[in-house]
Design a protein around this motif. Structure first.
Motif, short mmCIF file in Angstrom:
data_model
loop_
_atom_site.label_atom_id
_atom_site.label_comp_id
_atom_site.label_asym_id
_atom_site.label_seq_id
_atom_site.Cartn_x
_atom_site.Cartn_y
_atom_site.Cartn_z
N PRO A 88 0.84 -1.20 0.00
CA PRO A 88 0.00 0.00 0.00
C PRO A 88 0.87 1.25 0.00
CG PRO A 88 -0.77 -1.59 1.63
CD PRO A 88 0.56 -2.08 1.15
N LEU A 89 0.42 2.27 -0.71
CA LEU A 89 1.19 3.50 -0.85
C LEU A 89 0.26 4.69 -0.80
CD1 LEU A 89 3.37 2.43 -3.91
CD2 LEU A 89 4.23 2.68 -1.58
N ASN A 90 0.83 5.86 -0.52
CA ASN A 90 0.09 7.10 -0.72
C ASN A 90 0.29 7.57 -2.15
OD1 ASN A 90 1.14 7.49 2.49
ND2 ASN A 90 -1.01 7.82 2.05
N TYR A 91 -0.62 8.41 -2.61
CA TYR A 91 -0.59 8.90 -3.98
C TYR A 91 0.65 9.77 -4.21
CZ TYR A 91 -3.45 9.10 -8.20
OH TYR A 91 -3.95 8.91 -9.46
N SER A 92 1.03 9.94 -5.47
CA SER A 92 2.16 10.80 -5.80
C SER A 92 1.78 12.27 -5.63
CB SER A 92 2.60 10.55 -7.25
OG SER A 92 3.04 9.22 -7.42
N PRO A 93 2.75 13.14 -5.30
CA PRO A 93 2.46 14.58 -5.17
C PRO A 93 1.96 15.18 -6.47
CG PRO A 93 4.61 14.02 -4.23
CD PRO A 93 4.14 12.81 -4.99
N ASP A 94 1.27 16.31 -6.33
CA ASP A 94 0.83 17.17 -7.44
C ASP A 94 -0.34 16.62 -8.25
OD1 ASP A 94 2.89 18.98 -6.78
OD2 ASP A 94 4.32 17.84 -7.98
N SER A 95 -0.98 15.56 -7.76
CA SER A 95 -2.22 15.10 -8.39
C SER A 95 -3.43 15.55 -7.59
CB SER A 95 -2.22 13.58 -8.51
OG SER A 95 -1.26 13.14 -9.44
N PHE A 96 -3.22 15.86 -6.31
CA PHE A 96 -4.27 16.39 -5.45
C PHE A 96 -3.70 17.61 -4.73
CE2 PHE A 96 -5.33 12.05 -6.22
CZ PHE A 96 -6.73 12.03 -6.34
N LEU A 97 -4.49 18.67 -4.62
CA LEU A 97 -4.02 19.94 -4.07
C LEU A 97 -4.99 20.48 -3.03
CD1 LEU A 97 -3.17 21.70 -7.46
CD2 LEU A 97 -1.52 20.57 -5.97
N TRP A 98 -4.45 21.08 -1.99
CA TRP A 98 -5.26 21.88 -1.07
C TRP A 98 -5.50 23.24 -1.70
CZ3 TRP A 98 -7.33 18.93 2.30
CH2 TRP A 98 -6.63 17.91 2.94
N VAL A 99 -6.69 23.79 -1.50
CA VAL A 99 -7.03 25.12 -2.05
C VAL A 99 -7.72 25.93 -0.96
CG1 VAL A 99 -8.35 26.41 -3.77
CG2 VAL A 99 -7.26 24.25 -4.40
N GLU A 100 -7.35 27.20 -0.88
CA GLU A 100 -7.98 28.14 0.04
C GLU A 100 -7.98 29.51 -0.63
OE1 GLU A 100 -7.73 27.99 4.67
OE2 GLU A 100 -6.17 29.38 3.97
N VAL A 101 -9.03 30.29 -0.42
CA VAL A 101 -9.17 31.58 -1.08
C VAL A 101 -9.44 32.66 -0.03
CG1 VAL A 101 -10.43 32.92 -2.80
CG2 VAL A 101 -10.07 30.46 -3.16
N ASP A 102 -8.62 33.71 -0.03
CA ASP A 102 -8.88 34.90 0.78
C ASP A 102 -9.68 35.88 -0.06
OD1 ASP A 102 -7.39 33.79 2.79
OD2 ASP A 102 -5.63 35.08 2.50
#
Length: 435
Positions: A88-102
């Protein structure tokens, strides 16, 4: 007055709207959004936004809205390389992103300029898309990030099952570890997590002959705050699952000896959270061709084409007519060995026509997702082979595009047996190496 914020997991190939509730407002004077997007720890937001949207005119009503999805698209970088793993592994970076907007909004309610500032809820995005009927800011609620129930694999195929744990760490399928943390924080103790029956605990393989075995999904792969940690990958391909089973030393029929098996997500009560069926398709005549692609939910999926394959090569070139001789003291002389036409600037395009073999009706949706995918890799130079009860796995990948733009979704009542034919082209630099 407040911002209307998306929540959960959303797809950036469809609009993601950030709206402000301007009820009782007479006029919007300015509207500024600072968009932050990052991979990595959820609570470690970058100091600088990736984009800033600022408007001071052109408002059509008192509910200003911005579609931020196009600004997120270039942040994704789907990576290959984990499709043949046995752990079992975690997904590779840069395929899922956190997003927040001010947001910073100046508005007038009839009594002068007022200001509203704040921050949206923090949500997660992938390179997914939604349909019109799924609505605005459609949240992806799947646990397994494959839309349909069945997949068809060859004995030599590898595959990893993408499982979405939830947008908020320790509150989704990984809640058992959040429960443990809360008990410990309150001064309590837990003798064993076996007593905590909530959330994802096991990947169970249920074979067609009734035998089964299961792997525990440990905290090592659960509860992470990184964006890529919110999706874990579990081995379910025939070759890599066989190797996983052998490495752990479990009983039960090996995947390559079955006609099909169900990959089930199990909680502590033994209940099935979600499942997919894998068919082990025997193909004695042709060499099956597996293609991985990013699907509608933004995760890696694959289709194996089992039947007839046709490869074609198209050469394009330019030409000119060179001089046929030379000038000298005796005048102009023809060179009978000179070419009357010279070719140059060659380019080469390779294409393949592939056939799936027999599939079920619902598989038409998987084909549609492949046609819609922007990122596809074909397995080539495969040297995988079975050695005793395990597989020696070796394969490379080549970027391809789907040329086919139109399919007819087939139904058993009309077509009896369902097979899909697709044309692909190689998408690499081979043709540019010839000058």
């Amino acid at each position: 007055m407040a911002i209307i914020s998306p929540t959960g997991l959303l797809g950036a190939r469809s609009p993601i709207y950030i709206s402000w509730d301007g009820t009782s407002t007479q006029e919007i004077e300015s509207f500024t959004l600072e968009i932050y997007a990052w991979t990595g720890d959820k609570d470690t937001r970058p100091a600088t936004p990736i984009y800033t949207i600022a408007r001071t005119s052109g408002f059509v009503d008192i509910y200003p809205t911005a579609n931020i999805a196009p600004l997120l698209r270039d942040q994704f970088d789907p990576k290959i390389g984990k499709w043949d793993q046995i752990d079992p592994l975690n997904y590779s970076p840069d395929s899922f992103l956190w997003v927040e907007v001010d947001y910073d909004i100046d508005y007038n309610n009839g009594g002068g300029t007022l200001n509203s500032t704040g921050t949206t809820e923090r949500f997660i995005v992938s390179n997914a898309y939604s349909t019109l009927l799924e609505g605005t800011n459609a949240t992806i609620n799947n646990h397994i990030l494959w839309n349909t129930d069945n997949r068809y694999l060859h004995e030599l195929d590898t595959q990893m099952l993408p499982v979405f744990l939830g947008a908020d760490p320790l509150t989704g399928l990984d809640i058992v570890y959040g429960y443990e943390d809360r008990v410990v924080a309150d001064g309590g103790t837990i003798e064993s997590l076996q007593c905590a029956n909530i959330g994802l605990r096991y990947l169970k393989i249920l074979n067609d002959d009734g035998t089964s075995y299961q792997f525990e999904v440990t905290e090592t792969f659960m509860g992470g705050d990184l964006a890529q940690d919110r999706v874990i990958l579990l081995p379910v391909g025939i070759a890599n699952l066989t190797n996983r089973k052998d490495a752990v030393g479990l009983s039960g029929t090996a995947p390559y000896l079955t006609e099909y098996y169900d990959a089930q997500l199990i909680n502590g009560f033994g209940e099935v959270i979600d499942e997919r069926r894998i068919y082990n398709v025997c193909e004695p005549k042709y060499t099956p061709q597996q293609i991985f692609f990013v699907n509608k939910l933004g995760a890696w999926d694959s289709i194996t084409f089992f039947k007839k394959q046709t490869e074609s090569v198209n050469i394009t070139k330019q030409s000119y007519k060179p001089s046929l001789g030379s000038s000298g003291s005796s005048g102009f002389t023809f060179n009978t060995q000179s070419a009357t036409k010279q070719n140059y600037n060659y380019t080469k395009e390779n294409r393949m026509i592939l056939n799936t073999g027999f599939v079920d009706e619902a598989f038409g949706d998987v084909i549609e997702e492949m046609l819609m995918s922007e990122t596809l890799f074909m397995v080539y130079d495969r040297i995988t082979n079975r050695s005793g009860t395990t597989f020696e796995i070796g394969q490379s990948y080549r970027w391809v595009n789907v040329v086919t733009t139109n399919i007819e979704k087939q139904k058993h009542i009309n077509d009896k047996t369902i097979n899909y034919t697709l044309e692909i082209e190689y998408n690499d630099l081979e043709q540019n190496l010839v000058v």
